[in-house]
Design a protein around this motif. Structure first.
Motif, PDB file in Angstrom:
ATOM      1  N   ASP A   1     -14.834  -4.144  -6.903  1.00 51.58           N
ATOM      2  CA  ASP A   1     -14.827  -3.624  -5.535  1.00 51.58           C
ATOM      3  C   ASP A   1     -15.003  -2.110  -5.641  1.00 51.58           C
ATOM      4  O   ASP A   1     -14.028  -1.342  -5.645  1.00 51.58           O
ATOM      5  N   VAL A   2     -16.257  -1.692  -5.755  1.00 47.45           N
ATOM      6  CA  VAL A   2     -16.564  -0.294  -6.055  1.00 47.45           C
ATOM      7  C   VAL A   2     -16.074   0.633  -4.943  1.00 47.45           C
ATOM      8  O   VAL A   2     -15.515   1.705  -5.212  1.00 47.45           O
TER       9      VAL A   2
ATOM     10  N   GLU B   1     -12.438   4.924  -3.379  1.00 46.10           N
ATOM     11  CA  GLU B   1     -11.458   5.450  -2.430  1.00 46.10           C
ATOM     12  C   GLU B   1     -10.124   5.735  -3.125  1.00 46.10           C
ATOM     13  O   GLU B   1      -9.490   6.765  -2.871  1.00 46.10           O
ATOM     14  N   ALA B   2      -9.719   4.824  -4.039  1.00 46.79           N
ATOM     15  CA  ALA B   2      -8.463   5.025  -4.772  1.00 46.79           C
ATOM     16  C   ALA B   2      -8.572   6.247  -5.684  1.00 46.79           C
ATOM     17  O   ALA B   2      -7.600   7.001  -5.836  1.00 46.79           O
TER      18      ALA B   2
ATOM     19  N   THR C   1     -10.418   8.973  -5.225  1.00 52.75           N
ATOM     20  CA  THR C   1     -10.349  10.210  -4.439  1.00 52.75           C
ATOM     21  C   THR C   1      -8.950  10.448  -3.875  1.00 52.75           C
ATOM     22  O   THR C   1      -8.630  11.570  -3.477  1.00 52.75           O
ATOM     23  N   GLY C   2      -8.105   9.390  -3.887  1.00 52.52           N
ATOM     24  CA  GLY C   2      -6.748   9.529  -3.384  1.00 52.52           C
ATOM     25  C   GLY C   2      -5.705   9.785  -4.452  1.00 52.52           C
ATOM     26  O   GLY C   2      -4.500   9.810  -4.159  1.00 52.52           O
ATOM     27  N   LEU C   3      -6.122   9.984  -5.709  1.00 53.86           N
ATOM     28  CA  LEU C   3      -5.168  10.236  -6.782  1.00 53.86           C
ATOM     29  C   LEU C   3      -4.333  11.490  -6.490  1.00 53.86           C
ATOM     30  O   LEU C   3      -4.846  12.493  -5.985  1.00 53.86           O
ATOM     31  N   GLN C   4      -3.050  11.414  -6.841  1.00 47.78           N
ATOM     32  CA  GLN C   4      -2.149  12.545  -6.667  1.00 47.78           C
ATOM     33  C   GLN C   4      -1.723  13.175  -7.999  1.00 47.78           C
ATOM     34  O   GLN C   4      -1.116  14.230  -8.031  1.00 47.78           O
ATOM     35  N   ASP C   5      -2.042  12.477  -9.104  1.00 48.82           N
ATOM     36  CA  ASP C   5      -1.626  12.932 -10.432  1.00 48.82           C
ATOM     37  C   ASP C   5      -2.617  12.362 -11.440  1.00 48.82           C
ATOM     38  O   ASP C   5      -3.016  11.191 -11.332  1.00 48.82           O
ATOM     39  N   THR C   6      -3.012  13.164 -12.425  1.00 49.99           N
ATOM     40  CA  THR C   6      -3.971  12.673 -13.423  1.00 49.99           C
ATOM     41  C   THR C   6      -3.417  11.489 -14.206  1.00 49.99           C
ATOM     42  O   THR C   6      -4.177  10.657 -14.697  1.00 49.99           O
ATOM     43  N   HIS C   7      -2.087  11.401 -14.323  1.00 43.27           N
ATOM     44  CA  HIS C   7      -1.487  10.294 -15.066  1.00 43.27           C
ATOM     45  C   HIS C   7      -1.665   8.949 -14.351  1.00 43.27           C
ATOM     46  O   HIS C   7      -1.454   7.896 -14.942  1.00 43.27           O
ATOM     47  N   GLU C   8      -2.041   8.992 -13.071  1.00 47.92           N
ATOM     48  CA  GLU C   8      -2.269   7.756 -12.322  1.00 47.92           C
ATOM     49  C   GLU C   8      -3.594   7.098 -12.683  1.00 47.92           C
ATOM     50  O   GLU C   8      -3.853   5.962 -12.298  1.00 47.92           O
ATOM     51  N   PHE C   9      -4.428   7.800 -13.446  1.00 46.75           N
ATOM     52  CA  PHE C   9      -5.780   7.296 -13.709  1.00 46.75           C
ATOM     53  C   PHE C   9      -5.744   6.013 -14.538  1.00 46.75           C
ATOM     54  O   PHE C   9      -6.518   5.081 -14.290  1.00 46.75           O
ATOM     55  N   PHE C  10      -4.845   5.946 -15.520  1.00 44.77           N
ATOM     56  CA  PHE C  10      -4.750   4.737 -16.346  1.00 44.77           C
ATOM     57  C   PHE C  10      -4.385   3.525 -15.484  1.00 44.77           C
ATOM     58  O   PHE C  10      -4.948   2.436 -15.648  1.00 44.77           O
ATOM     59  N   GLY C  11      -3.447   3.713 -14.563  1.00 50.16           N
ATOM     60  CA  GLY C  11      -3.082   2.628 -13.656  1.00 50.16           C
ATOM     61  C   GLY C  11      -4.234   2.214 -12.767  1.00 50.16           C
ATOM     62  O   GLY C  11      -4.386   1.024 -12.435  1.00 50.16           O
ATOM     63  N   LEU C  12      -5.058   3.186 -12.389  1.00 53.97           N
ATOM     64  CA  LEU C  12      -6.243   2.898 -11.584  1.00 53.97           C
ATOM     65  C   LEU C  12      -7.206   1.982 -12.339  1.00 53.97           C
ATOM     66  O   LEU C  12      -7.750   1.019 -11.777  1.00 53.97           O
ATOM     67  N   LEU C  13      -7.398   2.257 -13.621  1.00 53.62           N
ATOM     68  CA  LEU C  13      -8.278   1.410 -14.441  1.00 53.62           C
ATOM     69  C   LEU C  13      -7.739  -0.020 -14.508  1.00 53.62           C
ATOM     70  O   LEU C  13      -8.498  -0.990 -14.388  1.00 53.62           O
TER      71      LEU C  13
ATOM     72  N   ASN D   1      -9.429  -3.394 -13.132  1.00 54.41           N
ATOM     73  CA  ASN D   1      -9.929  -4.119 -14.298  1.00 54.41           C
ATOM     74  C   ASN D   1     -11.192  -3.487 -14.882  1.00 54.41           C
ATOM     75  O   ASN D   1     -12.188  -4.157 -15.156  1.00 54.41           O
ATOM     76  N   LEU D   2     -11.110  -2.172 -15.083  1.00 53.71           N
ATOM     77  CA  LEU D   2     -12.244  -1.403 -15.585  1.00 53.71           C
ATOM     78  C   LEU D   2     -11.930  -0.810 -16.942  1.00 53.71           C
ATOM     79  O   LEU D   2     -10.787  -0.455 -17.224  1.00 53.71           O
ATOM     80  N   ASN D   3     -12.960  -0.690 -17.801  1.00 52.16           N
ATOM     81  CA  ASN D   3     -12.766   0.161 -18.969  1.00 52.16           C
ATOM     82  C   ASN D   3     -13.155   1.584 -18.583  1.00 52.16           C
ATOM     83  O   ASN D   3     -13.697   1.829 -17.506  1.00 52.16           O
ATOM     84  N   ARG D   4     -12.854   2.519 -19.469  1.00 50.04           N
ATOM     85  CA  ARG D   4     -12.947   3.925 -19.064  1.00 50.04           C
ATOM     86  C   ARG D   4     -14.389   4.360 -18.768  1.00 50.04           C
ATOM     87  O   ARG D   4     -14.662   5.009 -17.756  1.00 50.04           O
ATOM     88  N   THR D   5     -15.325   4.019 -19.641  1.00 48.49           N
ATOM     89  CA  THR D   5     -16.697   4.485 -19.424  1.00 48.49           C
ATOM     90  C   THR D   5     -17.337   3.783 -18.225  1.00 48.49           C
ATOM     91  O   THR D   5     -18.160   4.364 -17.529  1.00 48.49           O
ATOM     92  N   GLN D   6     -16.932   2.538 -17.987  1.00 50.82           N
ATOM     93  CA  GLN D   6     -17.417   1.840 -16.790  1.00 50.82           C
ATOM     94  C   GLN D   6     -16.917   2.548 -15.537  1.00 50.82           C
ATOM     95  O   GLN D   6     -17.661   2.738 -14.572  1.00 50.82           O
ATOM     96  N   ALA D   7     -15.657   2.961 -15.568  1.00 56.28           N
ATOM     97  CA  ALA D   7     -15.092   3.698 -14.436  1.00 56.28           C
ATOM     98  C   ALA D   7     -15.861   4.986 -14.180  1.00 56.28           C
ATOM     99  O   ALA D   7     -16.118   5.351 -13.020  1.00 56.28           O
ATOM    100  N   LEU D   8     -16.249   5.674 -15.245  1.00 54.53           N
ATOM    101  CA  LEU D   8     -16.980   6.921 -15.068  1.00 54.53           C
ATOM    102  C   LEU D   8     -18.357   6.666 -14.457  1.00 54.53           C
ATOM    103  O   LEU D   8     -18.843   7.447 -13.628  1.00 54.53           O
ATOM    104  N   ARG D   9     -18.987   5.571 -14.856  1.00 52.80           N
ATOM    105  CA  ARG D   9     -20.290   5.221 -14.271  1.00 52.80           C
ATOM    106  C   ARG D   9     -20.181   4.918 -12.779  1.00 52.80           C
ATOM    107  O   ARG D   9     -21.100   5.196 -12.006  1.00 52.80           O
TER     108      ARG D   9
END
Length: 338
Positions: free
Chosen positions: A180-181, A186-187, A189-201, A205-213
């Motif tokens: 659900d791109v 949207e999630a 752009t709504g991050l409040q802390d860089t540490h939340e990024f792992f939880g976002l992945l 259900n994304l790997n890191r490079t897929q998320a960047l794409r």
């Protein structure tokens, strides 16, 4: 036909290749580094009890040491004192101004005290015999304390341990069309802390490079290795303090501060400063990304390097602390990339 023992193979290889490091010899002999160390048990190698959290809480007593953490393509060496060591069910922390670590102790399976050419160290490995973290004494360290710790944490049974290598369970990425791109962007752009990024992945259900794409427009841009080198060089010239993260599945090590002496040798890009050394194999870098993550303190910019498998090799930020905006000088350097 007489079988040549692993120890004999190791000694013969070292005699013919005196400058080779143990990790490279292990790869050449198709064994693990821990297996090679165990050929010297009873001589200059001692197995430690698997109470590594208790040992690490005592490392402060060694004083000034060198901490080494690496992955397949990058080595991070930082000198200083282990301070503010703590453990929770999730992770261990070392939060000194010099030695800054995140420790994932479930991966720490083997530990050794090693003395090699008068170089004393504690070395820790995963269940495959691959190094997770090493602590080397310096000429300023407390050697007496080292020997006390070895005596206290020495394992009673000094027989070699048989390793049962396991392959990490690789989690296949979902096809892009199953993500659900719009919700993911949207999630992000709504991050409040860089540490939340792992939880976002994990959530999407994304790997890191897929998320960047699949990142929202303007939040992830692929750049090249010369851009990365240029950023580090400009930070060195302008003495802009940065944060350099290098890790593996058992430890992440962070340098916070300036870098000064940049040296390229063959395929290696090196930082060779008195307190901090970095050794990065540029030929293994498959992708470099400039990534922007929102936070309550404003956007946070990083440079992230990945290998062919999509594994993170090294990550750079401008020096920052929660509650403070990102350094203006770091942003300016990134804005001026070619």
């Amino acid at each position: 036909m007489e079988t040549i023992s692993l120890k004999e193979q190791y000694l013969a290889f070292k005699a013919e290749n005196p400058k080779k490091r143990i990790r490279d010899i292990a790869a050449a002999l198709n064994v693990s580094e821990a297996e090679l160390l165990m050929t010297s048990l009873g001589e200059n190698v001692i197995i430690l009890e698997n109470t590594f959290d208790a040992l690490l809480k005592e490392i402060t007593g060694l004083g000034y040491v060198m901490a080494l953490t690496r992955n397949e393509y990058c080595v991070h060496e930082r000198k200083g004192i282990y301070e503010n060591v703590s453990f929770s069910p999730h992770a261990g922390l070392v939060l000194g101004p010099d030695i800054d670590l995140r420790l994932f102790m479930s991966q720490w399976k083997l530990g050794f005290a090693v003395e090699d050419n008068n170089l004393k160290s504690f070395q820790f490995f995963d269940g495959n015999g691959v190094a997770i973290h090493k602590i080397y004494l310096t000429d300023k360290s407390n050697v007496e304390n080292y020997h006390e710790l070895v005596a206290r944490f020495r394992k009673a049974d000094q027989q070699a341990v048989v390793l049962f290598p396991t392959e990490p369970a690789a989690k296949p990425a979902l096809p892009d069309e199953e993500i659900d791109v719009a919700a993911f962007q949207e999630a992000w752009t709504g991050l409040q802390d860089t540490h939340e990024f792992f939880g976002l992945l994990k959530r999407f259900n994304l790997n890191r490079t897929q998320a960047l794409r699949l990142a929202p427009a303007g939040f992830a841009k692929q750049i090249n290795t010369d851009d990365f080198k240029g950023v580090v060089q400009h930070c060195a010239e302008q003495q802009v303090p940065i944060m350099v993260f290098v890790g593996n599945h058992g430890c992440i090590q962070i340098h916070t501060g300036t870098v000064t002496r940049i040296v390229e040798m063959d395929t290696w890009f090196n930082v060779l400063d008195p307190e901090f050394n970095l050794h990065l194999r540029m030929d293994a870098v498959a992708a470099v990304w400039h990534v922007v993550k929102p936070s309550a303190d404003g956007d946070v910019n990083s440079i992230e390097l990945f290998d062919n498998e999509g594994e993170m090799i090294v990550q750079l930020f401008g020096k920052r602390k929660p509650g403070l905006p990102e350094l203006k000088e770091w942003r300016e350097i990134l804005a001026n990339m070619s």
